[in-house]
Design a protein around this motif. Sequence first.
Motif, PDB file in Angstrom:
ATOM      1  N   LEU A   1      34.825  31.039  31.658  1.00 42.25           N
ATOM      2  CA  LEU A   1      36.084  31.618  31.217  1.00 42.25           C
ATOM      3  C   LEU A   1      36.957  32.071  32.378  1.00 42.25           C
ATOM      4  CD1 LEU A   1      34.765  33.840  28.290  1.00 42.25           C
ATOM      5  CD2 LEU A   1      35.343  31.431  28.280  1.00 42.25           C
TER       6      LEU A   1
ATOM      7  N   THR B   1      40.982  36.380  32.971  1.00 39.27           N
ATOM      8  CA  THR B   1      41.736  37.105  31.936  1.00 39.27           C
ATOM      9  C   THR B   1      40.955  37.100  30.623  1.00 39.27           C
ATOM     10  OG1 THR B   1      43.669  36.047  32.916  1.00 39.27           O
ATOM     11  CG2 THR B   1      44.024  37.356  30.926  1.00 39.27           C
ATOM     12  N   GLN B   2      40.466  35.906  30.253  1.00 39.81           N
ATOM     13  CA  GLN B   2      39.729  35.776  29.002  1.00 39.81           C
ATOM     14  C   GLN B   2      38.386  36.501  29.093  1.00 39.81           C
ATOM     15  OE1 GLN B   2      39.010  31.717  27.906  1.00 39.81           O
ATOM     16  NE2 GLN B   2      38.398  32.256  25.832  1.00 39.81           N
TER      17      GLN B   2
ATOM     18  N   ALA C   1      45.182  36.952  26.622  1.00 34.13           N
ATOM     19  CA  ALA C   1      44.401  35.795  27.062  1.00 34.13           C
ATOM     20  C   ALA C   1      44.925  34.519  26.425  1.00 34.13           C
ATOM     21  CB  ALA C   1      42.927  36.001  26.713  1.00 34.13           C
TER      22      ALA C   1
ATOM     23  N   GLY D   1      30.002  29.246  28.388  1.00 34.03           N
ATOM     24  CA  GLY D   1      31.449  29.103  28.541  1.00 34.03           C
ATOM     25  C   GLY D   1      31.864  29.580  29.914  1.00 34.03           C
TER      26      GLY D   1
ATOM     27  N   ILE E   1      46.527  31.130  28.077  1.00 38.38           N
ATOM     28  CA  ILE E   1      46.036  29.777  27.830  1.00 38.38           C
ATOM     29  C   ILE E   1      47.186  28.877  27.401  1.00 38.38           C
ATOM     30  CG2 ILE E   1      44.569  28.369  26.339  1.00 38.38           C
ATOM     31  CD1 ILE E   1      42.703  30.775  26.146  1.00 38.38           C
TER      32      ILE E   1
ATOM     33  N   GLU F   1      24.674  28.013  24.358  1.00 37.85           N
ATOM     34  CA  GLU F   1      26.055  27.688  24.674  1.00 37.85           C
ATOM     35  C   GLU F   1      26.510  28.456  25.901  1.00 37.85           C
ATOM     36  OE1 GLU F   1      28.311  27.389  21.133  1.00 37.85           O
ATOM     37  OE2 GLU F   1      30.199  27.104  22.221  1.00 37.85           O
TER      38      GLU F   1
ATOM     39  N   SER G   1      34.648  26.430  13.337  1.00 36.76           N
ATOM     40  CA  SER G   1      33.273  26.237  13.804  1.00 36.76           C
ATOM     41  C   SER G   1      33.125  25.061  14.753  1.00 36.76           C
ATOM     42  CB  SER G   1      32.338  26.056  12.607  1.00 36.76           C
ATOM     43  OG  SER G   1      32.789  24.971  11.828  1.00 36.76           O
ATOM     44  N   HIS G   2      34.077  24.120  14.725  1.00 40.78           N
ATOM     45  CA  HIS G   2      33.933  22.972  15.608  1.00 40.78           C
ATOM     46  C   HIS G   2      34.456  23.271  17.010  1.00 40.78           C
ATOM     47  CE1 HIS G   2      37.866  22.834  13.781  1.00 40.78           C
ATOM     48  NE2 HIS G   2      38.296  22.056  14.738  1.00 40.78           N
ATOM     49  N   PHE G   3      35.052  24.440  17.192  1.00 39.55           N
ATOM     50  CA  PHE G   3      35.442  24.851  18.529  1.00 39.55           C
ATOM     51  C   PHE G   3      34.237  25.456  19.223  1.00 39.55           C
ATOM     52  CE2 PHE G   3      39.986  24.457  18.962  1.00 39.55           C
ATOM     53  CZ  PHE G   3      40.432  24.357  17.660  1.00 39.55           C
ATOM     54  N   GLY G   4      34.246  25.441  20.559  1.00 41.11           N
ATOM     55  CA  GLY G   4      33.215  26.138  21.310  1.00 41.11           C
ATOM     56  C   GLY G   4      33.275  27.609  20.951  1.00 41.11           C
ATOM     57  N   PHE G   5      32.133  28.290  21.089  1.00 46.25           N
ATOM     58  CA  PHE G   5      32.028  29.694  20.699  1.00 46.25           C
ATOM     59  C   PHE G   5      33.122  30.545  21.322  1.00 46.25           C
ATOM     60  CE2 PHE G   5      29.957  33.465  19.329  1.00 46.25           C
ATOM     61  CZ  PHE G   5      30.097  34.388  20.351  1.00 46.25           C
ATOM     62  N   PHE G   6      33.416  30.293  22.603  1.00 43.06           N
ATOM     63  CA  PHE G   6      34.352  31.156  23.312  1.00 43.06           C
ATOM     64  C   PHE G   6      35.813  30.793  23.064  1.00 43.06           C
ATOM     65  CE2 PHE G   6      31.211  33.593  25.343  1.00 43.06           C
ATOM     66  CZ  PHE G   6      30.150  32.745  25.641  1.00 43.06           C
ATOM     67  N   GLN G   7      36.043  29.667  22.376  1.00 43.18           N
ATOM     68  CA  GLN G   7      37.433  29.309  22.084  1.00 43.18           C
ATOM     69  C   GLN G   7      37.867  29.721  20.694  1.00 43.18           C
ATOM     70  OE1 GLN G   7      35.718  26.051  23.402  1.00 43.18           O
ATOM     71  NE2 GLN G   7      36.068  27.100  25.347  1.00 43.18           N
TER      72      GLN G   7
ATOM     73  N   SER H   1      38.777  40.226  28.550  1.00 44.17           N
ATOM     74  CA  SER H   1      38.933  40.671  27.158  1.00 44.17           C
ATOM     75  C   SER H   1      37.591  40.623  26.427  1.00 44.17           C
ATOM     76  CB  SER H   1      39.982  39.834  26.430  1.00 44.17           C
ATOM     77  OG  SER H   1      39.629  38.479  26.448  1.00 44.17           O
TER      78      SER H   1
ATOM     79  N   GLU I   1      30.811  15.785  15.603  1.00 44.60           N
ATOM     80  CA  GLU I   1      31.726  16.601  14.818  1.00 44.60           C
ATOM     81  C   GLU I   1      32.645  17.385  15.745  1.00 44.60           C
ATOM     82  OE1 GLU I   1      31.605  16.473  11.372  1.00 44.60           O
ATOM     83  OE2 GLU I   1      33.532  17.489  11.658  1.00 44.60           O
ATOM     84  N   LYS I   2      32.099  17.835  16.888  1.00 39.98           N
ATOM     85  CA  LYS I   2      32.876  18.670  17.794  1.00 39.98           C
ATOM     86  C   LYS I   2      33.655  17.874  18.826  1.00 39.98           C
ATOM     87  CE  LYS I   2      29.641  22.382  17.259  1.00 39.98           C
ATOM     88  NZ  LYS I   2      28.503  23.096  17.787  1.00 39.98           N
TER      89      LYS I   2
ATOM     90  N   SER J   1      26.453  21.163  25.079  1.00 37.90           N
ATOM     91  CA  SER J   1      27.293  22.027  24.240  1.00 37.90           C
ATOM     92  C   SER J   1      28.680  22.221  24.852  1.00 37.90           C
ATOM     93  CB  SER J   1      26.638  23.394  24.026  1.00 37.90           C
ATOM     94  OG  SER J   1      26.767  24.205  25.182  1.00 37.90           O
TER      95      SER J   1
ATOM     96  N   LYS K   1      24.607  33.373  23.677  1.00 33.60           N
ATOM     97  CA  LYS K   1      25.832  32.761  24.182  1.00 33.60           C
ATOM     98  C   LYS K   1      26.111  33.363  25.549  1.00 33.60           C
ATOM     99  CE  LYS K   1      26.522  31.137  19.978  1.00 33.60           C
ATOM    100  NZ  LYS K   1      25.849  29.876  19.682  1.00 33.60           N
TER     101      LYS K   1
END
Lengths: 210, 373
Positions: free
Chosen positions: B45, B48-49, A192, B43, A196, B41, A39-45, B52, B198-199, B156, B72
């Motif tokens: 990307l 490639t990502q 993918a 992203g 990375i 949020e 959960s501490h990762f970004g949504f897309f990671q 997918s 936290e992040k 974010s 998102k």
Amino acid sequence: MKITALVVLKPSAGGAGGSSSSGGQGSEALVLANATDVSHFGFFQRGAAREFIVFVARTVAQRTQPGQRQSVQHEEYKVHSHNRNGLCVVAFMDDHYPVRSAFSLLNKVLDEYQKAFGDAWKAATADSTQEWPFLMEALTKFQDPAEADKLTKIQRDLDETKIILHKTIENVLQRGERLDSLVEKSSDLSAASQFISKLQRALSFSLHIV
Amino acid sequence: KQQDQERPRMESKEAAAAAQAEEDLLRDFERILHDDPLIDEVGFLHPTQFHSLLVDSTDKSTSQYFWCVDHKLAVSSSILPDLYRAARRAHSNATLNPSSSPSASDAALIMTHSKALLILCADLLTAWNSRKMVLSTNFNLSHLKDELRLCALILSYSPKNESTWSHRRWVIKNLAQHLQDMPELIDKESLLVKDMAEKSKMNYRAWRHRCWLIPYMKTKQVLDELNKSKKWAELHVADNCSFHYRRSLLLALLDGAANREDSLICQSEAYLMWKEELRWNETLIRRYQGRESLWNHRRFLSQWWVQHLLSCEETSLSNESLADLFLSQEIHLLSDCLGAPGDEFGETRVQVELAALYILWISEATSSFTNPS
């Protein structure tokens, strides 16, 4: 302190190195139980993070001999692994989780797994999809190392056991093995994620030159 | 000769087509942002990502460069240069004739284009300022709350971006002038920083934002914050920023003790907090070997504590020096650290170094209190 993942695995008897998770010569460890908190990762990671965790857990577990305890520094994580008589637990913790507390927790996970599933794991031939609620609860409960310290009844036992330290994950690999080829062959990592991984390594390589 | 004339016309046609394509991208982007104001949020990307993501998605969206589900938003990085160029152009055009009271339609354009631009590049102060100009025309609570949402969105994926934090503070200052329930707003800000921290570890800018809120807090909230942030600090002992925040809160208590109407309450609370903080800090030092931030925190705590004890002694009748007693306890801590068994991780050695430095420091500090020269 963050526990990102707890994974229970069965290293393959055939020795290290290989591609698939379905047994056979030169195969990788099988996953018996997996609790992960990305959960501490970004949504897309998150997807890629989950994949990497499984890949690293398999790789480290397969290269942890029975009776061995080792800790590997991998980016901002310490990956702790303990193989007890062929059953292996791998934990992904942040850098500041005290190592001894980590291994107290690993012991506990092994004890609980045998209580819950007995020796059924010995016959496993593929990754297990069975849910084990204890593992997810443990992720949360033992975030505070003080909780893990309560588990160790006899501190002396743990103090005397040797823990092998590795500064990088490459040091865990056997002679002749390369992380790149393991990444490529792994069925855990999507295209993918593999991309990375290559990119990250290319970048860190160029940083070293500077 | 005809060929020479045709070439520039061909090139300008291509340029025009490219510009149109860029504007189409911008229009799509801005439409998505408008349709979902709750995006939290973003992203960027690699193709490639991104591909997918499209493949896995059940909702076959019409755009091949944008994906937006459940608040998102993903953007394919292949179009970023074009999108940025278009946003920059659009924003420049909208702000050609800056006015302190733009028309409603002009204001809307500025806000739309600056939002798109800032999401792509949060460091453009011109864009932030154009928003400030529009927002300054009159106080609008819901617009200011939208602004907070935009900042949170950018943070974010760019949690250390100073321009964004700075703009957020501008918004809060504005809100503070009109709002009654500051405590609730401060609570939310504190929570936001905690989630960010936290992040993204060691996020100095986030924690500095949290420290910036302290002057807006009343004593009760300062005490609440000390209590609420304690567990987090305990679980992130290497993150010096959280201890710095605690130090700022403790200092605010002392300030209150000196300057405010509830100064007596502040003073007794400060004393209790300090004592507890010292005890808690020692527990952590013993549990987590070799953590410099814990020892730094102890220096801060001891310094005031010793001064406080010495000033108490001046009015005390007893022969026993409380300061001496405290210092001998600190030496006891040092000897425990020296006696700890070595470990293969080298942490005990670091602990010994830090403990020794601490004792040297505090003995010098104490002698300077007792013999000011």
